[in-house]
Design an enzyme around this catalytic site. Structure first.
Site, PDB file in Angstrom:
ATOM      1  N   VAL A   1       0.859  -1.176   0.000  1.00 47.48           N
ATOM      2  CA  VAL A   1       0.000   0.000   0.000  1.00 47.48           C
ATOM      3  C   VAL A   1       0.901   1.235   0.000  1.00 47.48           C
ATOM      4  CG1 VAL A   1      -1.643   1.295   1.400  1.00 47.48           C
ATOM      5  CG2 VAL A   1      -1.880  -1.166   1.157  1.00 47.48           C
TER       6      VAL A   1
ATOM      7  N   HIS B   1     -11.183 -42.898  20.747  1.00 49.93           N
ATOM      8  CA  HIS B   1     -11.975 -42.926  19.525  1.00 49.93           C
ATOM      9  C   HIS B   1     -13.441 -42.621  19.850  1.00 49.93           C
ATOM     10  CE1 HIS B   1     -13.367 -44.104  15.571  1.00 49.93           C
ATOM     11  NE2 HIS B   1     -14.338 -44.791  16.171  1.00 49.93           N
TER      12      HIS B   1
ATOM     13  N   ASP C   1       6.643  -9.428  25.051  1.00 54.00           N
ATOM     14  CA  ASP C   1       6.740  -8.832  23.711  1.00 54.00           C
ATOM     15  C   ASP C   1       7.886  -7.833  23.581  1.00 54.00           C
ATOM     16  OD1 ASP C   1       4.477 -10.225  22.969  1.00 54.00           O
ATOM     17  OD2 ASP C   1       3.321  -8.459  22.337  1.00 54.00           O
TER      18      ASP C   1
HETATM   19  P1  FAD Z   1       1.267  -6.508  26.903  1.00 56.48           P
HETATM   20  O1  FAD Z   1       0.142  -7.437  26.960  1.00 56.48           O
HETATM   21  O2  FAD Z   1       1.362  -5.591  25.730  1.00 56.48           O
HETATM   22  O3  FAD Z   1       1.206  -5.648  28.250  1.00 56.48           O
HETATM   23  C1  FAD Z   1       2.055  -4.600  28.505  1.00 56.48           C
HETATM   24  C2  FAD Z   1       1.440  -3.737  29.580  1.00 56.48           C
HETATM   25  O4  FAD Z   1       2.407  -2.792  30.009  1.00 56.48           O
HETATM   26  C3  FAD Z   1       0.233  -2.930  29.131  1.00 56.48           C
HETATM   27  O5  FAD Z   1      -0.815  -3.076  30.053  1.00 56.48           O
HETATM   28  C4  FAD Z   1       0.735  -1.489  29.127  1.00 56.48           C
HETATM   29  O6  FAD Z   1      -0.278  -0.547  29.406  1.00 56.48           O
HETATM   30  C5  FAD Z   1       1.768  -1.537  30.215  1.00 56.48           C
HETATM   31  N1  FAD Z   1       2.810  -0.516  30.122  1.00 56.48           N
HETATM   32  C6  FAD Z   1       3.604  -0.221  29.062  1.00 56.48           C
HETATM   33  N2  FAD Z   1       4.481   0.745  29.389  1.00 56.48           N
HETATM   34  C7  FAD Z   1       4.233   1.077  30.683  1.00 56.48           C
HETATM   35  C8  FAD Z   1       4.808   2.002  31.577  1.00 56.48           C
HETATM   36  N3  FAD Z   1       5.840   2.783  31.228  1.00 56.48           N
HETATM   37  N4  FAD Z   1       4.293   2.073  32.816  1.00 56.48           N
HETATM   38  C9  FAD Z   1       3.245   1.300  33.216  1.00 56.48           C
HETATM   39  N5  FAD Z   1       2.681   0.394  32.398  1.00 56.48           N
HETATM   40  C10 FAD Z   1       3.164   0.276  31.149  1.00 56.48           C
HETATM   41  N6  FAD Z   1      -1.250 -13.828  21.622  1.00 56.48           N
HETATM   42  C11 FAD Z   1      -1.587 -15.116  21.834  1.00 56.48           C
HETATM   43  O7  FAD Z   1      -0.790 -15.875  22.387  1.00 56.48           O
HETATM   44  N7  FAD Z   1      -2.807 -15.608  21.452  1.00 56.48           N
HETATM   45  C12 FAD Z   1      -3.719 -14.831  20.830  1.00 56.48           C
HETATM   46  O8  FAD Z   1      -4.804 -15.305  20.498  1.00 56.48           O
HETATM   47  C13 FAD Z   1      -3.398 -13.483  20.581  1.00 56.48           C
HETATM   48  N8  FAD Z   1      -4.276 -12.671  19.976  1.00 56.48           N
HETATM   49  C14 FAD Z   1      -3.948 -11.355  19.781  1.00 56.48           C
HETATM   50  C15 FAD Z   1      -4.872 -10.549  19.113  1.00 56.48           C
HETATM   51  C16 FAD Z   1      -4.577  -9.214  18.888  1.00 56.48           C
HETATM   52  C17 FAD Z   1      -5.587  -8.357  18.185  1.00 56.48           C
HETATM   53  C18 FAD Z   1      -3.340  -8.679  19.342  1.00 56.48           C
HETATM   54  C19 FAD Z   1      -3.016  -7.230  19.136  1.00 56.48           C
HETATM   55  C20 FAD Z   1      -2.411  -9.482  19.977  1.00 56.48           C
HETATM   56  C21 FAD Z   1      -2.704 -10.827  20.196  1.00 56.48           C
HETATM   57  N9  FAD Z   1      -1.805 -11.691  20.821  1.00 56.48           N
HETATM   58  C22 FAD Z   1      -2.125 -13.006  21.013  1.00 56.48           C
HETATM   59  C23 FAD Z   1      -0.495 -11.214  21.293  1.00 56.48           C
HETATM   60  C24 FAD Z   1      -0.532 -10.948  22.810  1.00 56.48           C
HETATM   61  O9  FAD Z   1      -1.536 -10.008  23.086  1.00 56.48           O
HETATM   62  C25 FAD Z   1       0.823 -10.449  23.281  1.00 56.48           C
HETATM   63  O10 FAD Z   1       1.833 -11.348  22.887  1.00 56.48           O
HETATM   64  C26 FAD Z   1       0.845 -10.307  24.802  1.00 56.48           C
HETATM   65  O11 FAD Z   1      -0.155  -9.425  25.247  1.00 56.48           O
HETATM   66  C27 FAD Z   1       2.215  -9.820  25.283  1.00 56.48           C
HETATM   67  O12 FAD Z   1       2.193  -9.723  26.667  1.00 56.48           O
HETATM   68  P2  FAD Z   1       3.145  -8.699  27.447  1.00 56.48           P
HETATM   69  O13 FAD Z   1       2.839  -8.904  28.885  1.00 56.48           O
HETATM   70  O14 FAD Z   1       4.538  -8.846  26.981  1.00 56.48           O
HETATM   71  O15 FAD Z   1       2.677  -7.245  26.990  1.00 56.48           O
HETATM   72  P1  NAI Z   2       2.313 -10.425  11.655  1.00 53.44           P
HETATM   73  O1  NAI Z   2       3.756 -10.221  11.809  1.00 53.44           O
HETATM   74  O2  NAI Z   2       1.686 -11.715  12.012  1.00 53.44           O
HETATM   75  O3  NAI Z   2       1.913 -10.177  10.126  1.00 53.44           O
HETATM   76  C1  NAI Z   2       2.150  -8.972   9.467  1.00 53.44           C
HETATM   77  C2  NAI Z   2       2.052  -9.221   7.966  1.00 53.44           C
HETATM   78  O4  NAI Z   2       2.098  -7.976   7.313  1.00 53.44           O
HETATM   79  C3  NAI Z   2       3.200 -10.060   7.434  1.00 53.44           C
HETATM   80  O5  NAI Z   2       2.685 -11.050   6.592  1.00 53.44           O
HETATM   81  C4  NAI Z   2       4.044  -9.041   6.677  1.00 53.44           C
HETATM   82  O6  NAI Z   2       4.761  -9.607   5.590  1.00 53.44           O
HETATM   83  C5  NAI Z   2       2.978  -8.074   6.197  1.00 53.44           C
HETATM   84  N1  NAI Z   2       3.450  -6.725   5.902  1.00 53.44           N
HETATM   85  C6  NAI Z   2       4.392  -6.009   6.570  1.00 53.44           C
HETATM   86  N2  NAI Z   2       4.514  -4.771   6.015  1.00 53.44           N
HETATM   87  C7  NAI Z   2       3.617  -4.718   4.992  1.00 53.44           C
HETATM   88  C8  NAI Z   2       3.246  -3.720   4.052  1.00 53.44           C
HETATM   89  N3  NAI Z   2       3.814  -2.523   4.071  1.00 53.44           N
HETATM   90  N4  NAI Z   2       2.284  -4.008   3.141  1.00 53.44           N
HETATM   91  C9  NAI Z   2       1.684  -5.244   3.127  1.00 53.44           C
HETATM   92  N5  NAI Z   2       1.997  -6.218   3.992  1.00 53.44           N
HETATM   93  C10 NAI Z   2       2.935  -5.960   4.924  1.00 53.44           C
HETATM   94  O7  NAI Z   2       1.640  -9.198  12.421  1.00 53.44           O
HETATM   95  P2  NAI Z   2       0.159  -8.934  12.889  1.00 53.44           P
HETATM   96  O8  NAI Z   2      -0.814  -9.739  12.119  1.00 53.44           O
HETATM   97  O9  NAI Z   2       0.039  -7.450  12.897  1.00 53.44           O
HETATM   98  O10 NAI Z   2       0.173  -9.472  14.380  1.00 53.44           O
HETATM   99  C11 NAI Z   2       1.114  -8.947  15.337  1.00 53.44           C
HETATM  100  C12 NAI Z   2       1.478  -9.973  16.342  1.00 53.44           C
HETATM  101  O11 NAI Z   2       0.410 -10.226  17.208  1.00 53.44           O
HETATM  102  C13 NAI Z   2       1.832 -11.297  15.701  1.00 53.44           C
HETATM  103  O12 NAI Z   2       3.209 -11.358  15.546  1.00 53.44           O
HETATM  104  C14 NAI Z   2       1.369 -12.320  16.673  1.00 53.44           C
HETATM  105  O13 NAI Z   2       2.462 -12.784  17.393  1.00 53.44           O
HETATM  106  C15 NAI Z   2       0.424 -11.589  17.607  1.00 53.44           C
HETATM  107  N6  NAI Z   2      -0.915 -12.154  17.429  1.00 53.44           N
HETATM  108  C16 NAI Z   2      -1.118 -13.463  17.747  1.00 53.44           C
HETATM  109  C17 NAI Z   2      -2.335 -14.061  17.561  1.00 53.44           C
HETATM  110  C18 NAI Z   2      -2.492 -15.500  17.881  1.00 53.44           C
HETATM  111  O14 NAI Z   2      -1.620 -16.061  18.504  1.00 53.44           O
HETATM  112  N7  NAI Z   2      -3.578 -16.135  17.458  1.00 53.44           N
HETATM  113  C19 NAI Z   2      -3.479 -13.310  17.066  1.00 53.44           C
HETATM  114  C20 NAI Z   2      -3.157 -11.947  16.725  1.00 53.44           C
HETATM  115  C21 NAI Z   2      -1.923 -11.419  16.934  1.00 53.44           C
END
Ligand code: FAD
Ligand code: NAI
Length: 466
Positions: A237, A445, A313
């Site tokens: 894009v 099964h 993360d």
């Molecule tokens: P986070 O969950 O990002 O938490 C960090 C926290 O730190 C936040 O509450 C933030 O407010 C706080 N923070 C940051 N800076 C400060 C500061 N300076 N002071 C105080 N607080 C602060 N992972 C899966 O395994 N399964 C899934 O199905 C899945 N689905 C996802 C769907 C979506 C739409 C997204 C966006 C992510 C998904 N993920 C999934 C990824 C998952 O959410 C992250 O890997 C996970 O939350 C990471 O955990 P974390 O504790 O490292 O950080």
């Molecule tokens: P992602 O890394 O999974 O995918 C991003 C995609 O965007 C890749 O295929 C990449 O090649 C493409 N991309 C990058 N730049 C682009 C551009 N300029 N134009 C077009 N395509 C481009 O990242 P996503 O989907 O944003 O998820 C972020 C993270 O959240 C994941 O890494 C995952 O670990 C976590 N997550 C996990 C879930 C789960 O465990 N079920 C669900 C949702 C998120």
């Protein structure tokens, strides 16, 4: 008051770390800048996305599959605001659970943005310009990640949205344009397609879900296309013009060339996530970051600065909630003088689409590039009795085992309940199991898990039902 540990951030990494530290007798506090505990995962990630995936899946099933089982309904109607309420109740329940667990384990919570003032000192901005300084022996950075942005494209969370906005649209967009064929794009793309949107996904690379086993990714793409999602691979894009009533999206070949203009009502930017360390004072504290701005840690989650640790993360590795949790537990155990470890070679990865996709360990491409000799056992769900009666025959199980030792090196599953099936093989890999071990284990099964056993038998070319 001085603490043994202060954890900054209460996502799955931070809250689990704090609870484990408290269980081990360490005086523990957390610092959280947001209104609720639970981080990305509980508030705007795993939990709300799974709620919408669940509800939208049932909506589609009720419309398309129930009558095949003799359940006659009039066409289901969508009440989107009730579906959003259902999602929010799931989020609230989980978030409150964390609050309860902090109280139960006597973890003190400080609400405000945390900053490392010096090793052993965390400054919390509690609002109205006020700050409070907490003293601690150890600091754990668990600040997670944030949405990656495209230069020149503004996310307003209304029409040009990140995953956060895509989880709370007030109306089903007629045309949803997704940038990035990664996990978020395909999960949330699936939600809105099921609810009625036309979904088109643009991906920079020539394949979807980079990093996933290639054969599984190709099968996954075919299934999603059959469901109605369109893909434009090897494309990028260049710009999104949001001035008019519809979005005008300029898409060009990844390698450069003539741009094409597409129209959409909502664009979801899902091109990955970036570590979040803004305002944390890491540069001043001397904590080193790598070239992707992730906090560098050793295998005991220690940064280069004495007394400062990091997990989840914000450090290297897959951005997954369960990886963050396990690192939280290990870090707490290390701080309590125990031997906490995380086996980063056996972290499962699940995509909660329909069918689900799940994997653990090495892909076939990785084994090839590492020059490892391997055997492949595959078994399709079309030959599994339970899948046949349930009409969930799409997909297959693929087991990669070492050619000489038969040790399981990787497992990849596309099919109904793949996310649950992967647990068995993850455990097998933790125990260093061979494909023969899985094949000799009695599987109930009729269950979908028999496809895992058959794939293990297929490694030795002796599957029964094929
Ligand atoms: P986070 O969950 O990002 O938490 C960090 C926290 O730190 C936040 O509450 C933030 O407010 C706080 N923070 C940051 N800076 C400060 C500061 N300076 N002071 C105080 N607080 C602060 N992972 C899966 O395994 N399964 C899934 O199905 C899945 N689905 C996802 C769907 C979506 C739409 C997204 C966006 C992510 C998904 N993920 C999934 C990824 C998952 O959410 C992250 O890997 C996970 O939350 C990471 O955990 P974390 O504790 O490292 O950080
Ligand atoms: P992602 O890394 O999974 O995918 C991003 C995609 O965007 C890749 O295929 C990449 O090649 C493409 N991309 C990058 N730049 C682009 C551009 N300029 N134009 C077009 N395509 C481009 O990242 P996503 O989907 O944003 O998820 C972020 C993270 O959240 C994941 O890494 C995952 O670990 C976590 N997550 C996990 C879930 C789960 O465990 N079920 C669900 C949702 C998120």
């Amino acid at each position: 008051m001085a603490y043994d540990v202060v954890v900054i951030g209460t996502g799955p990494g931070g809250y689990v770390c704090a609870i484990r530290a408290a269980q081990l007798g360490l005086k523990t506090a957390v610092v959280e800048k947001d209104k609720t505990f639970g981080g990305t995962c509980l508030n705007v990630g795993c939990i709300p996305s799974k709620a919408l995936l669940h509800a939208s899946h049932l909506f589609e099933e009720a419309a398309e599959d129930f009558d095949k089982m003799g359940i006659k309904l009039s066409a289901p109607k969508l009440d989107l605001s009730q579906m959003m309420k259902f999602k929010q109740e799931g989020v609230d329940g989980n978030v409150k659970g964390v609050d309860f667990l902090f109280k139960k384990n006597k973890v003190d919570a400080y609400i405000g943005k945390g900053k490392i003032a010096a090793p052993g000192k965390v400054e919390v901005s509690t609002g109205n310009g006020k700050t409070e300084t907490i003293e601690t022996k150890a600091i754990v950075i668990a600040t997670g990640s944030d949405v990656a942005r495209l230069p020149g494209i503004e996310i307003d969370e209304k029409r040009v949205v990140s995953s956060t906005g895509a989880l709370e649209l007030s109306k089903v967009p007629e045309r949803l344009f997704v940038v990035g064929a990664g996990v978020i794009g395909l999960e949330l793309g699936s939600v809105w397609r099921r609810l009625g949107s036309k979904v088109e996904v643009v991906e920079f690379l020539d394949r979807i879900i980079p990093g996933m086993d290639g054969e599984i990714a190709r099968a996954f793409q075919r299934i999603l296309e059959k469901q109605g999602i369109k893909f434009r691979l090897s494309s990028k894009v260049a710009a999104i013009d949001a001035k008019g009533k519809t979005l005008k999206i300029s898409v060009e070949p990844a390698a450069g060339g003539k741009a094409e203009t597409l129209e959409a009502d909502v664009a979801l930017v899902a091109i990955g996530r970036v570590p979040y360390t803004e305002g944390l004072g890491l540069a001043e504290a001397g904590v080193k970051l790598d070239n992707k701005k992730r906090v560098i840690v050793d295998d005991r989650f220690k940064t280069n600065v004495q007394g400062i640790y990091a997990i989840g993360d914000v450090i290297a590795g897959p951005m997954l909630a369960h990886k963050a949790e396990d690192e939280g537990i290990a870090a707490a155990e290390i701080l309590a003088g125990r031997a906490g470890i995380v086996n980063h070679d056996a972290i499962p990865n699940v995509i909660y689409t329909s069918p689900e996709v799940a994997s653990v360990g090495k892909t076939e491409e990785e084994l090839k590039s590492e020059g490892v000799a391997y055997r492949v056992g595959k078994f399709p769900f079309t030959a599994n009795g339970r899948a046949k009666v349930n009409r969930t025959t799409e997909g297959f199980v693929k087991i990669l085992a070492d050619d000489k030792t038969d040790r399981v090196l990787g497992v990849h599953i596309i099919g109904a309940d793949a996310g649950t099936l992967i647990a068995e093989v993850t455990l097998a890999m933790e125990f260093g199991a061979s494909a023969e071990d899985i094949a000799r284990t009695c599987h109930a099964h009729p269950t979908l898990s028999e496809a895992v056993k058959e794939a293990a038998l297929a490694v030795d070319k002796r599957a029964i039902h094929m």
